[in-house]
Design a protein around this motif. Structure first.
Motif, PDB file in Angstrom:
ATOM      1  N   ARG A   9       0.942  -0.978   0.053  1.00 59.27           N
ATOM      2  CA  ARG A   9       0.040   0.113  -0.162  1.00 59.27           C
ATOM      3  C   ARG A   9       0.999   1.272  -0.075  1.00 59.27           C
ATOM      4  N   ASN A  45      -2.041   5.949 -10.127  1.00 57.51           N
ATOM      5  CA  ASN A  45      -2.881   5.465  -9.183  1.00 57.51           C
ATOM      6  C   ASN A  45      -2.086   4.323  -8.318  1.00 57.51           C
ATOM      7  N   ALA A  46      -2.588   3.941  -7.147  1.00 59.50           N
ATOM      8  CA  ALA A  46      -2.063   3.058  -6.384  1.00 59.50           C
ATOM      9  C   ALA A  46      -1.835   1.644  -6.874  1.00 59.50           C
ATOM     10  N   GLU A  47      -2.428   1.154  -7.903  1.00 59.31           N
ATOM     11  CA  GLU A  47      -2.502   0.057  -8.463  1.00 59.31           C
ATOM     12  C   GLU A  47      -1.249  -0.192  -9.243  1.00 59.31           C
ATOM     13  N   GLN A  48      -0.670   0.792 -10.052  1.00 59.37           N
ATOM     14  CA  GLN A  48       0.632   0.744 -10.569  1.00 59.37           C
ATOM     15  C   GLN A  48       1.832   0.233  -9.629  1.00 59.37           C
ATOM     16  N   ARG A  50       1.143  -1.168  -6.582  1.00 57.62           N
ATOM     17  CA  ARG A  50       1.004  -2.566  -5.738  1.00 57.62           C
ATOM     18  C   ARG A  50       1.763  -3.667  -6.343  1.00 57.62           C
ATOM     19  N   GLY A  51       2.348  -4.596  -5.444  1.00 56.13           N
ATOM     20  CA  GLY A  51       3.005  -5.519  -6.048  1.00 56.13           C
ATOM     21  C   GLY A  51       4.456  -5.615  -6.800  1.00 56.13           C
ATOM     22  N   GLU A  52       4.733  -4.151  -6.969  1.00 56.02           N
ATOM     23  CA  GLU A  52       6.261  -3.846  -7.449  1.00 56.02           C
ATOM     24  C   GLU A  52       7.229  -3.759  -6.263  1.00 56.02           C
TER      25      GLU A  52
END
Length: 477
Positions: free
Chosen positions: A299, A312-315, A317-319
């Motif tokens: 997050r 946005n935050a989705e870009q 997340r997971g990186e």
């Protein structure tokens, strides 16, 4: 003890046989014993008792103390002593062992027969009384167990009532006053408990909906079936669904009223604190990031997205965080190693790179955490320090880079560029020292450094020291 006032007139010449029948009929068991306590004769009122106590006929010739249990033998001694010495008849309860396993309780009293060597011991069978006492004890224990169960049930109800996130209250069915309300109800009404209890339930709803509340309660009271109504609160105008159920307690009729808000019920206590922390996380001026144990982003807040030029935050997340933070594969590895070892790092200097080439000098502080599933993770706070004001004014001879700043370049630039940068710093320091020693005499400084004056002027301009080599003077020489 009270005896007949005129026994001779009342009983006449009562013979031994009549007296024996009278004694046997009046008592459950009668014994004739001598002064040593030896049984000389025995009589039973019931054959069932005779079979249980003296079925084998062993009592005759036995001592009275020997046919009772060991814990009641002292009572037999006291009984005989009261009858022979003190001449005061008393009652003593003793137990006889029974072949059936359970002792037979008998209440005995001894009186003198008028002869020095004979005592009459009469007894009453206490088994019925003992059975009634046992029933009373069992009933009392059963009541205590029921009371304990009720107390535990009440404790569980009270705990559930208090911690429920749903607004629940108890309302008197006759007066329609609030008897009890849980914390969720108090938060929904935005009133303290002292003000809410014993107040009219309809008063907490909008004027246009108070009659609907009263009508719903009246329908539930008359039909006994659950009722529902859509109502609006008076304080906040929030739409709620009211559910009412009728129940009885201690000869009183009560309503169980539940309120389900169409919007979120105000949070209290720890929940409100968590909400505030989450809000601060999102709008904080410093970039804040939560990562897995391996550094992958879970997050990130808005400040981080702005500094890394993400939409946005989705870009994010997971990186891996080292995609933007520090020198790739170096700074984040060092930070994670320190976090795993010590649990925290403070003011770790590095750079933050954007998606489109922007970069900024930052300071990173981080701590090790455990998430809701008790899995380890890390929390990072990243602050941009490029716009921080200097703590002291710069001198005109301040170097473009210090040794500490050169050290920070390791890993960011190729070694060839780093060596050239280091050479420039040493060359500038040497020129400044030579000018200071010669009193700003360029010719003497050039000789001291082994340079031609023209080469010295070129280097002065290169390192921003042109005030030592004016254009006119350079042209003349």
């Amino acid at each position: 003890m009270q005896v007949f006032k005129s026994p001779k007139e009342s009983l006449g010449d009562l013979g031994a046989l009549a007296a024996a029948k009278l004694i046997a009929a009046a008592t459950d068991v009668a014994l004739v014993v001598d002064t040593q306590g030896v049984i000389r004769d025995v009589a039973f009122n019931k054959d069932e008792l005779a079979l249980e106590l003296d079925g084998q006929g062993r009592w005759l010739g036995s001592r009275l103390m020997d046919i009772v249990t060991a814990d009641t033998q002292a009572k037999i001694r006291e009984l005989l002593l009261d009858a022979t010495v003190r001449d005061v008849p008393t009652w003593r309860q003793v137990n006889h062992p029974s072949p059936g396993g359970e002792d037979v309780p008998v209440l005995y009293s001894a009186i003198s027969l008028g002869r020095d060597d004979r005592l009459l011991v009469v007894g009453r069978d206490l088994r019925q009384l003992a059975m009634m006492q046992q029933r009373l004890i069992n009933a009392q224990q059963s009541m205590e167990r029921d009371y304990i169960r009720l107390r535990h049930a009440e404790t569980r109800y009270r705990l559930l009532f208090q911690v429920s996130s749903e607004a629940v209250m108890i309302v008197d069915a006759n007066s329609e006053l609030i008897v009890d309300a849980n914390p969720a109800t108090l938060a929904l009404f935005e009133t303290p408990a002292a003000q809410t209890l014993n107040s009219a339930v309809a008063a907490y709803f909008d004027d246009a909906h108070q009659q609907a509340v009263l009508n719903t309660l009246a329908d539930v009271r008359s039909t006994g079936r659950d009722g529902r109504a859509r109502v609006r609160l008076a304080n906040s105008g929030r739409e709620c669904e009211l559910s009412a159920s009728l129940f009885r307690q201690e000869n009183a009729s009560l309503f169980l009223v539940r309120l389900t808000s169409q919007s979120a019920i105000p949070e209290t206590g720890a929940a409100k604190s968590v909400a505030l922390l989450l809000k601060y996380f999102e709008v904080a001026a410093d970039a804040m990031v939560i990562t897995h144990y391996d550094g992958r982003v879970v997050r990130a807040n808005l400040a981080f997205l702005e500094m890394t030029q993400l939409g946005n935050a989705e870009q994010a997340r997971g990186e891996s965080l080292d995609r933007w933070l520090g020198r790739t594969g170096v700074d984040l590895s060092v930070a994670l190693a320190n976090l795993r070892q010590s649990g925290a790092i403070k003011l770790f200097a590095t750079v933050l790179r954007g998606e489109y080439g922007a970069s900024a000098e930052v300071e990173v502080s981080a701590v090790a955490l455990n998430d809701v599933e008790d899995k380890p993770c890390f929390g990072f706070a990243i602050r941009n320090v490029e716009k921080r004001l200097p703590t002291a004014p710069s001198s005109k001879r301040e170097l473009p880079r210090s040794v500490a700043q050169l050290t920070e370049l390791i890993g960011r630039v190729p070694l060839r560029d780093l060596v050239r940068e280091t050479t420039d710093v040493i060359e500038k320091l040497s020129i400044e020292a030579a000018l200071e020693l010669t009193g700003d005499n360029r010719a003497s400084a050039a000789d001291m450094l082994g340079l031609s004056r023209q080469s010295l002027y070129v280097k002065l301009r290169r390192y921003g020291l042109a005030e030592h080599a004016p254009d006119g003077e350079a042209a003349d020489e």
